[in-house]
Design a protein around this motif. Sequence first.
Motif, short mmCIF file in Angstrom:
data_model
loop_
_atom_site.label_atom_id
_atom_site.label_comp_id
_atom_site.label_asym_id
_atom_site.label_seq_id
_atom_site.Cartn_x
_atom_site.Cartn_y
_atom_site.Cartn_z
N LYS A 10 18.17 4.75 -46.22
CA LYS A 10 19.68 5.07 -46.58
C LYS A 10 20.34 5.22 -45.28
N SER A 11 19.68 4.68 -44.24
CA SER A 11 20.68 4.86 -43.08
C SER A 11 20.65 3.48 -42.10
N THR A 12 21.73 3.32 -41.52
CA THR A 12 21.63 1.98 -40.66
C THR A 12 22.12 2.46 -39.18
N GLU A 13 21.85 1.56 -38.29
CA GLU A 13 22.06 1.46 -36.82
C GLU A 13 22.53 0.30 -36.38
N MET A 14 23.62 0.55 -35.36
CA MET A 14 23.68 -0.84 -34.57
C MET A 14 22.84 -1.33 -34.00
N VAL A 15 22.81 -2.81 -33.98
CA VAL A 15 21.87 -3.52 -33.17
C VAL A 15 22.14 -3.51 -31.81
N HIS A 16 21.29 -4.12 -30.98
CA HIS A 16 21.53 -4.43 -29.70
C HIS A 16 21.83 -5.77 -29.54
N THR A 17 22.70 -6.60 -28.52
CA THR A 17 23.01 -7.84 -28.57
C THR A 17 22.45 -8.28 -27.02
N LEU A 18 22.06 -9.40 -26.93
CA LEU A 18 21.88 -10.16 -25.73
C LEU A 18 22.06 -11.55 -25.81
N ASN A 19 22.49 -12.00 -24.59
CA ASN A 19 22.63 -13.84 -24.49
C ASN A 19 22.43 -14.03 -22.97
N GLY A 20 22.17 -15.42 -22.98
CA GLY A 20 21.79 -16.01 -21.72
C GLY A 20 21.96 -17.49 -21.64
N SER A 54 15.31 -3.82 -26.72
CA SER A 54 16.28 -4.69 -26.03
C SER A 54 16.00 -4.86 -24.60
N TYR A 55 15.80 -3.93 -23.78
CA TYR A 55 15.44 -4.24 -22.44
C TYR A 55 14.08 -5.10 -22.04
N GLU A 56 13.23 -4.92 -23.12
CA GLU A 56 12.03 -5.93 -23.19
C GLU A 56 12.46 -7.18 -23.33
N GLU A 57 13.40 -7.45 -24.34
CA GLU A 57 14.03 -8.74 -24.88
C GLU A 57 14.72 -9.35 -23.56
N LEU A 58 15.42 -8.51 -22.76
CA LEU A 58 16.19 -9.03 -21.70
C LEU A 58 15.18 -9.51 -20.71
N GLU A 59 14.27 -9.19 -20.45
CA GLU A 59 13.20 -9.67 -19.38
C GLU A 59 12.76 -11.10 -19.94
N SER A 60 12.17 -10.94 -21.27
CA SER A 60 11.81 -12.25 -21.83
C SER A 60 12.64 -13.42 -21.91
N LEU A 61 13.92 -12.92 -21.97
CA LEU A 61 15.24 -13.98 -21.98
C LEU A 61 15.40 -14.42 -20.66
N VAL A 98 20.87 -16.56 -27.87
CA VAL A 98 21.12 -15.22 -28.35
C VAL A 98 20.53 -14.53 -29.11
N LYS A 99 20.09 -13.14 -28.73
CA LYS A 99 19.48 -12.45 -29.46
C LYS A 99 20.08 -11.19 -29.99
N ILE A 100 19.50 -10.61 -31.17
CA ILE A 100 20.01 -9.49 -31.93
C ILE A 100 18.69 -8.73 -32.21
N SER A 128 22.20 -11.34 -20.20
CA SER A 128 22.73 -9.92 -20.23
C SER A 128 22.33 -9.17 -21.42
N ASN A 129 22.32 -8.01 -21.16
CA ASN A 129 22.16 -7.09 -22.46
C ASN A 129 23.44 -6.19 -22.65
N PHE A 130 23.99 -6.26 -23.66
CA PHE A 130 24.98 -5.47 -23.94
C PHE A 130 24.76 -4.28 -24.69
N GLU A 131 23.65 -3.90 -24.96
CA GLU A 131 23.26 -2.90 -26.09
C GLU A 131 24.11 -2.79 -27.23
N SER A 132 24.61 -1.74 -27.61
CA SER A 132 25.57 -1.79 -28.99
C SER A 132 26.91 -2.06 -28.86
#
Length: 422
Positions: free
Chosen positions: A374-384, A296-303, A288-290, A355-359
């Motif tokens: 002072k700002s936050t953003e949704m992460v992207h999640t992946l798993n394999g 995230s798409y670079e991380e999908l390829e490494s996964l 699982v990657k966060i 898989s990449n689920f984006e946010s």
Amino acid sequence: MLDINFIRENKELVEKGMQNKGEKDVSIVAQVLAKDEEWRSLVHKTDLLRSESNTKAKEIGALMGQGKKEEAQAIIKETGALKEEVKELEEQLKVLQEERESMLLRIANVPHPSVPVGASENDNEVFATWGEPDQAEWRKPHWEIVERYGWVDFERGVKVTGAGFPFYIGPVAQLQRALINYFINEAAKAGYIELQAPYFVNEDSARGTGQIPDKEDMMYVVPRDEFFAIPTAEVPVTNFHRDEILPKEDLPVKYVCYTPCWRREAGSYGKDVRGLNRLHQFDKVELVKIVKPETSYEELESLREHSESLLQALGLPYRTLLMCTGDMGFTQSKKYDLEVWSPGQKRWLEVSSCSNFESFQARRMQLRYRKEEKSTEMVHTLNGSALALPRVVSAILEAYQEENGKVRVPEVLKGFIGRDYL
């Protein structure tokens, strides 16, 4: 879950994405936008009434200071009615918001532009291949091998539990344990942190990763405790950080986790369920990657590459499929499947999905990272899967068998098993 603002600005794209994923009725998109418009209109009305109530409250204070009690009492009466109306509107807003959220959960993730459009597994694209599939006629399917040596007991599994719950005995039990250790060790070398996770999850966790409302029929349920038996370690591990804000310097977060998995697999039949091909309980090592959205798409390829490297090290020919929209799933934005060659069955068997689920999952779980002070953003999640055990075991038994009946141990597993043959 998709962002309502994204849906509002990309209605046709979202509807097209759902259609490409095989959703016949996409009216839910228009319905959720109508519900959102109703909610926003009521928010505006409620804000106006609150503002009016606050203004009148200031008037009351001024009038009381001037000794004009009768005039103040009249306004107090008005503000009382306003407060009651605001309270009623707030209750309506709560109901509308819950209805909107329920609708949002039924809208599928949008496929990435690189995903091929297609209706079924026949439209998946072969992304890569490795090794030469063995076509030797003498090779036996794994169920004949394990029956010959008594290495897997299906009948006693049926007696103790039911079909799809076999006992692994002696050498095959050792082979499974060796593979689990090998997969976890390789993940650790690649920077993954090992977790031991719960085997049961609550409804919030199942909803967070998208198992509900979508795959309820595939999961085993413990009604008394309102638990679900996990269909994959993805569910507890991805929910590990649910409702949290992660520091940006902590990303990417990478976890490896071994668990048994339970799936009802309703509707499976024939050759698909022979031997170890499709079980109700099986073992799997999950990654699982966060990550930050921009990586995230670079991380999908490494996964994907990591999962492929395990099959290469085991010497098992495989092919990697880029899944089409209609065979990808409700929650994914892009997915690869890895299929190992089964020389005893003369067919390809899936052993991993990356898989990449984006946010999509992160928004369900409210899992964010601190982008700025002072700002936050949704992460992207992946798993394999790296990897699912039963079909890897069956492929090893079939690929490493010799004509005299013996089954060799893959070189990378000899240190775990301690001998050359099973």
